[in-house]
Scaffold this motif. Structure first.
Motif, PDB file in Angstrom:
ATOM      1  N   MET A   1       0.846  -1.201   0.000  1.00 13.23           N
ATOM      2  CA  MET A   1       0.000   0.000   0.000  1.00 13.23           C
ATOM      3  C   MET A   1       0.879   1.248   0.000  1.00 13.23           C
ATOM      4  SD  MET A   1      -3.032   0.982   2.682  1.00 13.23           S
ATOM      5  CE  MET A   1      -4.004  -0.422   2.188  1.00 13.23           C
ATOM      6  N   THR A   2       0.540   2.236  -0.809  1.00 16.55           N
ATOM      7  CA  THR A   2       1.330   3.448  -0.909  1.00 16.55           C
ATOM      8  C   THR A   2       1.154   4.290   0.344  1.00 16.55           C
ATOM      9  OG1 THR A   2       0.852   3.401  -3.258  1.00 16.55           O
ATOM     10  CG2 THR A   2       1.796   5.415  -2.383  1.00 16.55           C
ATOM     11  N   ASP A   3       2.272   4.857   0.844  1.00 15.57           N
ATOM     12  CA  ASP A   3       2.186   5.742   1.991  1.00 15.57           C
ATOM     13  C   ASP A   3       1.538   7.051   1.580  1.00 15.57           C
ATOM     14  OD1 ASP A   3       5.388   4.664   3.214  1.00 15.57           O
ATOM     15  OD2 ASP A   3       3.387   3.967   3.750  1.00 15.57           O
ATOM     16  N   ALA A   4       0.816   7.659   2.509  1.00 18.46           N
ATOM     17  CA  ALA A   4       0.218   8.956   2.241  1.00 18.46           C
ATOM     18  C   ALA A   4       1.329   9.996   2.118  1.00 18.46           C
ATOM     19  CB  ALA A   4      -0.737   9.336   3.373  1.00 18.46           C
ATOM     20  N   ILE A   5       1.080  11.035   1.337  1.00 16.56           N
ATOM     21  CA  ILE A   5       2.029  12.139   1.248  1.00 16.56           C
ATOM     22  C   ILE A   5       2.150  12.737   2.645  1.00 16.56           C
ATOM     23  CG2 ILE A   5       2.373  14.401   0.205  1.00 16.56           C
ATOM     24  CD1 ILE A   5       0.709  13.248  -2.197  1.00 16.56           C
ATOM     25  N   PRO A   6       3.385  12.889   3.181  1.00  9.81           N
ATOM     26  CA  PRO A   6       3.575  13.112   4.613  1.00  9.81           C
ATOM     27  C   PRO A   6       2.917  14.348   5.193  1.00  9.81           C
ATOM     28  CG  PRO A   6       5.683  12.759   3.486  1.00  9.81           C
ATOM     29  CD  PRO A   6       4.625  12.758   2.450  1.00  9.81           C
ATOM     30  N   ASP A   7       2.764  15.437   4.398  1.00 11.35           N
ATOM     31  CA  ASP A   7       2.289  16.661   5.019  1.00 11.35           C
ATOM     32  C   ASP A   7       0.770  16.787   5.031  1.00 11.35           C
ATOM     33  OD1 ASP A   7       2.967  19.002   2.283  1.00 11.35           O
ATOM     34  OD2 ASP A   7       2.303  16.932   2.286  1.00 11.35           O
ATOM     35  N   SER A   8       0.052  15.698   4.745  1.00 16.76           N
ATOM     36  CA  SER A   8      -1.379  15.720   5.031  1.00 16.76           C
ATOM     37  C   SER A   8      -1.561  15.239   6.468  1.00 16.76           C
ATOM     38  CB  SER A   8      -2.163  14.824   4.058  1.00 16.76           C
ATOM     39  OG  SER A   8      -1.730  13.495   4.150  1.00 16.76           O
ATOM     40  N   VAL A   9      -2.456  15.897   7.193  1.00 21.95           N
ATOM     41  CA  VAL A   9      -2.593  15.662   8.632  1.00 21.95           C
ATOM     42  C   VAL A   9      -3.628  14.573   8.892  1.00 21.95           C
ATOM     43  CG1 VAL A   9      -3.200  16.749  10.830  1.00 21.95           C
ATOM     44  CG2 VAL A   9      -1.987  18.073   9.084  1.00 21.95           C
ATOM     45  N   LEU A  10      -3.282  13.587   9.738  1.00 20.91           N
ATOM     46  CA  LEU A  10      -4.219  12.526  10.122  1.00 20.91           C
ATOM     47  C   LEU A  10      -4.899  12.898  11.426  1.00 20.91           C
ATOM     48  CD1 LEU A  10      -5.449   9.662   9.843  1.00 20.91           C
ATOM     49  CD2 LEU A  10      -3.430   8.805  11.049  1.00 20.91           C
ATOM     50  N   GLU A  11      -6.218  12.870  11.422  1.00 22.86           N
ATOM     51  CA  GLU A  11      -7.002  13.150  12.627  1.00 22.86           C
ATOM     52  C   GLU A  11      -8.121  12.123  12.741  1.00 22.86           C
ATOM     53  OE1 GLU A  11      -8.067  17.354  13.209  1.00 22.86           O
ATOM     54  OE2 GLU A  11      -6.918  17.764  11.393  1.00 22.86           O
ATOM     55  N   PHE A  12      -8.684  12.042  13.933  1.00 24.52           N
ATOM     56  CA  PHE A  12      -9.812  11.137  14.159  1.00 24.52           C
ATOM     57  C   PHE A  12     -10.961  11.911  14.793  1.00 24.52           C
ATOM     58  CE2 PHE A  12      -6.141   8.370  14.000  1.00 24.52           C
ATOM     59  CZ  PHE A  12      -6.596   7.275  13.289  1.00 24.52           C
ATOM     60  N   ILE A  13     -12.175  11.603  14.347  1.00 21.28           N
ATOM     61  CA  ILE A  13     -13.361  12.147  15.002  1.00 21.28           C
ATOM     62  C   ILE A  13     -14.282  10.987  15.355  1.00 21.28           C
ATOM     63  CG2 ILE A  13     -13.208  14.357  13.789  1.00 21.28           C
ATOM     64  CD1 ILE A  13     -15.575  13.433  12.038  1.00 21.28           C
ATOM     65  N   THR A  14     -15.134  11.193  16.334  1.00 20.03           N
ATOM     66  CA  THR A  14     -16.102  10.166  16.722  1.00 20.03           C
ATOM     67  C   THR A  14     -17.461  10.520  16.147  1.00 20.03           C
ATOM     68  OG1 THR A  14     -14.919   9.676  18.767  1.00 20.03           O
ATOM     69  CG2 THR A  14     -17.213   8.985  18.648  1.00 20.03           C
ATOM     70  N   VAL A  15     -18.067   9.558  15.479  1.00 24.21           N
ATOM     71  CA  VAL A  15     -19.385   9.741  14.871  1.00 24.21           C
ATOM     72  C   VAL A  15     -20.347   8.752  15.520  1.00 24.21           C
ATOM     73  CG1 VAL A  15     -20.714   9.653  12.719  1.00 24.21           C
ATOM     74  CG2 VAL A  15     -18.352  10.468  12.696  1.00 24.21           C
ATOM     75  N   GLY A  16     -21.564   9.204  15.795  1.00 21.64           N
ATOM     76  CA  GLY A  16     -22.557   8.332  16.417  1.00 21.64           C
ATOM     77  C   GLY A  16     -22.422   8.328  17.930  1.00 21.64           C
ATOM     78  N   GLU A  17     -23.379   7.704  18.576  1.00 19.18           N
ATOM     79  CA  GLU A  17     -23.401   7.654  20.038  1.00 19.18           C
ATOM     80  C   GLU A  17     -23.664   6.242  20.512  1.00 19.18           C
ATOM     81  OE1 GLU A  17     -26.341  10.423  21.319  1.00 19.18           O
ATOM     82  OE2 GLU A  17     -25.206  12.187  20.667  1.00 19.18           O
ATOM     83  N   GLY A  18     -23.255   5.971  21.741  1.00 16.90           N
ATOM     84  CA  GLY A  18     -23.514   4.665  22.344  1.00 16.90           C
ATOM     85  C   GLY A  18     -22.874   3.540  21.562  1.00 16.90           C
ATOM     86  N   PRO A  19     -23.607   2.431  21.393  1.00 15.99           N
ATOM     87  CA  PRO A  19     -23.053   1.261  20.704  1.00 15.99           C
ATOM     88  C   PRO A  19     -22.693   1.536  19.242  1.00 15.99           C
ATOM     89  CG  PRO A  19     -25.085   0.702  21.868  1.00 15.99           C
ATOM     90  CD  PRO A  19     -24.958   2.181  21.905  1.00 15.99           C
ATOM     91  N   SER A  20     -23.329   2.554  18.636  1.00 12.38           N
ATOM     92  CA  SER A  20     -23.054   2.830  17.219  1.00 12.38           C
ATOM     93  C   SER A  20     -21.918   3.837  17.022  1.00 12.38           C
ATOM     94  CB  SER A  20     -24.318   3.342  16.516  1.00 12.38           C
ATOM     95  OG  SER A  20     -24.667   4.621  16.996  1.00 12.38           O
ATOM     96  N   ALA A  21     -21.295   4.294  18.111  1.00 17.31           N
ATOM     97  CA  ALA A  21     -20.187   5.248  17.990  1.00 17.31           C
ATOM     98  C   ALA A  21     -19.008   4.589  17.293  1.00 17.31           C
ATOM     99  CB  ALA A  21     -19.777   5.751  19.367  1.00 17.31           C
ATOM    100  N   ARG A  22     -18.376   5.320  16.368  1.00 18.08           N
ATOM    101  CA  ARG A  22     -17.198   4.788  15.687  1.00 18.08           C
ATOM    102  C   ARG A  22     -16.197   5.919  15.436  1.00 18.08           C
ATOM    103  NH1 ARG A  22     -22.361   5.653  13.425  1.00 18.08           N
ATOM    104  NH2 ARG A  22     -22.229   6.413  11.292  1.00 18.08           N
TER     105      ARG A  22
END
Length: 266
Positions: A1-22
């Motif tokens: 798998m090709t590595d992402a171009i380094p200067d793009s920023v990786l972040e995470f957000i939470t979507v959904g609530e309770g058991p459906s949160a991801r």
């Protein structure tokens, strides 16, 4: 798998609530507008060739770009087997609302074309209520697959497969992509998908649309792209048929056409 171009920023957000949160993985690059939003395909991720080519083009041209993985895909959390069109639209809306402001070009590949159309419809509703930070500059759709759970899956499944989905709740579909492993098609995916069908009525998004379709696409036949164009307003909708193109449209000449369409709208 090709590595992402380094200067793009990786972040995470939470979507959904309770058991459906991801946890949804997002890679973004700041820059000028109109911003670009990549919406990937079914079982694809944001590290694929077309997504990385778009990111590279954005870097070269100083453009803002957002890529992300739906739940159960790539670097995001959740299980693929739990996914539905509604869940993945919720992921898309959450990412768009969090990271996008001003005019945006939605670029959707395969299922991402369906997502782009659904997302555009939601954005337009928000604009009408004057609740949107972002607006639509246009859509670029690559082998778009709106309504695929119904039109390209369910209606084409043999009765034995339909029975297995109805009785067991899941069918393991053979795959020619990725590592070739079968993947689950669930009853929930099929039934929930019926809440989001678009091809039965007009789709007026109020922005330019560019569609690129391979004539030799075995997964999303060119007739499907024609059906979509008939539902879009006649003004500023262009369908480009690539005579020797397959479903991936990942060859250098295909990617050049995609980037040209993005540049034209942006």
């Amino acid at each position: 798998m090709t590595d992402a171009i380094p200067d793009s920023v990786l972040e995470f957000i939470t979507v959904g609530e309770g058991p459906s949160a991801r946890r949804i993985a997002v890679r973004r690059r700041t820059g000028e507008g109109p911003g670009l939003v990549w919406l990937g395909g079914f079982k694809s991720d944001m590290q694929g060739g077309k997504a990385l080519a778009l990111d590279g083009w954005a870097r070269e041209h100083g453009r803002a770009v957002v890529r992300f993985d739906y739940s159960g895909h790539g670097e995001s959390g959740g299980e693929f087997v739990d996914g539905t069109i509604g869940h993945w639209l919720e992921d898309s809306m959450a990412v768009f609302e969090r990271f996008c402001a001003g005019p945006q070009v939605l670029i959707g590949s395969s299922m991402g074309g369906w997502m782009a159309l659904l997302l555009a419809r939601e954005i337009r509703k928000q604009q009408e209520k004057e609740q949107a930070r972002a607006s639509l500059a246009g859509l670029v759709l690559i082998a778009p697959a709106p309504d695929f759970t119904e039109e390209l899956m369910w209606k084409n499944f043999p009765s034995s497969v339909k029975k297995e989905i109805e009785t067991k709740g899941v069918w393991m579909r053979p795959s020619e992509y990725g590592d070739g492993s079968p993947y689950p098609i669930t009853r929930n995916l099929i039934e929930e998908g019926r809440n989001h069908l678009l091809l039965g009525s007009a789709i007026d998004l109020g922005c330019p649309v560019r569609i690129l379709q391979g004539a030799k696409d075995p997964d999303v036949p060119w007739q499907h792209a024609f059906a979509l164009t008939h539902r879009l307003p006649a003004d500023d909708v262009v369908l480009t048929m690539i005579q020797d193109g397959d479903h991936r449209l990942s060859r250098p000449q295909d990617i050049a056409r995609i980037l040209a369409a993005v540049a034209e709208i942006g």
